[in-house]
Enzyme design. Structure first.
Site, short mmCIF file in Angstrom:
data_model
loop_
_atom_site.label_atom_id
_atom_site.label_comp_id
_atom_site.label_asym_id
_atom_site.label_seq_id
_atom_site.Cartn_x
_atom_site.Cartn_y
_atom_site.Cartn_z
CG LEU A 127 -1.86 1.19 1.29
CD1 LEU A 127 -2.94 1.05 0.23
CD2 LEU A 127 -2.50 1.31 2.65
CG HIS A 231 8.61 3.40 10.55
ND1 HIS A 231 8.21 4.63 10.12
CD2 HIS A 231 9.95 3.32 10.35
CE1 HIS A 231 9.28 5.28 9.67
NE2 HIS A 231 10.34 4.50 9.79
#
Ligand code: ARG
Length: 345
Positions: A127, A231
């Site tokens: 994505l 992250h």
């Protein structure tokens, strides 16, 4: 208008640019001509393969195109079944109790066990939304369109769906978890290892990875701290998937220890709340409706849009504008599958 459709050879340059833009740690789009060409070829094979009755090595890759400019602004992918023609790895985080009743000592410690538990499941991946298209619902659209597609073509996918979330690493690509592995087991940096897996060169994992369970309390403090953590840039994606019903069941990435989240297709909110209906065309009535994600029911000529439509559940009819129907390549009487952008609670 932004539409989502299968990638074609004509999109190659855009895919290459996206591979460059997505940078280090975006494993599935390495900057490598052969591999990117292979991705487009494999996607075309997957979309044109007829009579698929069970998930196999199909690799679907969609692009979002801004039809006003003709530009490709994002990508989104589905691997029908991972680990079918290679091995697919995870670490599983579990507990071991070391206890002595006699001495009145009770220690619970965590261990990481190398495994292939997700072999054969469907993975959502790849994505990426380019800078110029960020904002609004584009990111959500690119992600959620996959749940509609999978629901419409269930025989092509596993009931278990996973997403591997990017773990913690800094701007230079330094990952605290990898650093521990690198010191003790590998002698290459994280970007190199990540790149090698991205291009499908995974034998070194089987060769070099510690295969016996690792006691978490023996890892460096920095490595321990990032197990199961994402992250910063991946937090919005994780929140979106959690909202759909995905959760982490203790599986983490073998390199950066980022969490893998999992859900059953039939429990995924967008899939579950989706409806399949024939359409009528009426611009004025469509404009009165709520924003929905809408897909046609084709695989080879798949199209999706996100726009206002009227939904009449009693009459089992979806009311589309002419523009939406044209973008989806459907006519009155054809079926579409749709889900609301905002869930009604
Ligand atoms: N961040 C990474 N590149 N991890 C290695 C790949 C892990 C993945 N589950 C596989 O087996 O292919």
């Amino acid at each position: 208008m932004n539409i989502i459709r299968p990638i074609t050879q004509a999109d190659y340059q855009a895919l290459y640019d996206i591979a460059v833009e997505s940078g280090i740690g975006f494993t599935s789009l390495p900057v490598n001509d052969d591999l990117l060409h292979r991705k487009v070829d494999r996607a075309q094979e997957a979309f044109t393969k007829a009579n698929v009755t069970q998930p196999g090595d199909e690799s679907y890759l969609f692009v979002m195109e801004d039809t006003t400019t003709g530009e490709v602004v994002g990508t989104s992918g589905i691997e029908a079944a991972v680990g079918i023609d290679d091995a697919f790895y995870h670490y599983h985080l579990s507990k071991v109790v070391h206890a002595s009743r006699e001495l009145n000592i009770h220690n619970t410690v965590e261990i990481l066990t190398f495994c292939n538990d997700y072999t054969g499941v469907t993975e959502i991946c790849t994505l990426f939304l380019r800078e110029q298209a960020r904002g609004g619902i584009n990111g959500r659209f690119l992600s959620k369109v996959r749940f509609l597609f999978m629901m419409e073509h269930r025989e092509r996918f596993s009931e278990t769906i996973i997403a591997e979330m990017r773990g913690v690493s800094d701007e230079e690509g330094r990952s605290p978890f990898w650093e521990w592995l690198e010191t003790h087991f590998f002698s290459m940096d994280f970007p190199t290892a990540d790149y090698l897996t991205g291009i499908g060169n995974k034998v070194f994992i089987a060769e070099l990875m510690p295969k016996y369970p690792i006691y978490v309390n023996l890892l460096s403090k920095e490595a321990q701290a990032v197990i199961g953590q994402v992250h910063d840039k991946t937090r919005p994606a994780l929140q979106l998937l959690e909202g759909e019903g995905f959760s982490c069941r203790g599986y983490v990435d073998i390199f950066d220890a980022g969490p893998t989240v999992e859900a059953n297709l039939s429990h995924i909110r967008t899939a579950q709340s989706s409806l399949k209906m024939p359409i009528v065309i009426d611009d004025a009535a469509a404009a009165q409706g709520q924003t929905h994600y809408i897909i046609n029911t084709s695989v080879a000529d798949f199209r999706a849009v996100a726009t206002e439509i009227g939904v009449n559940e009693e009459q089992n009819i979806a009311v589309l504008s002419r523009q939406a129907a044209a973008a989806l390549n459907v006519q009155e009487g054809d079926y579409v599958r749709l889900a609301p952008v905002k869930f009604r609670d």
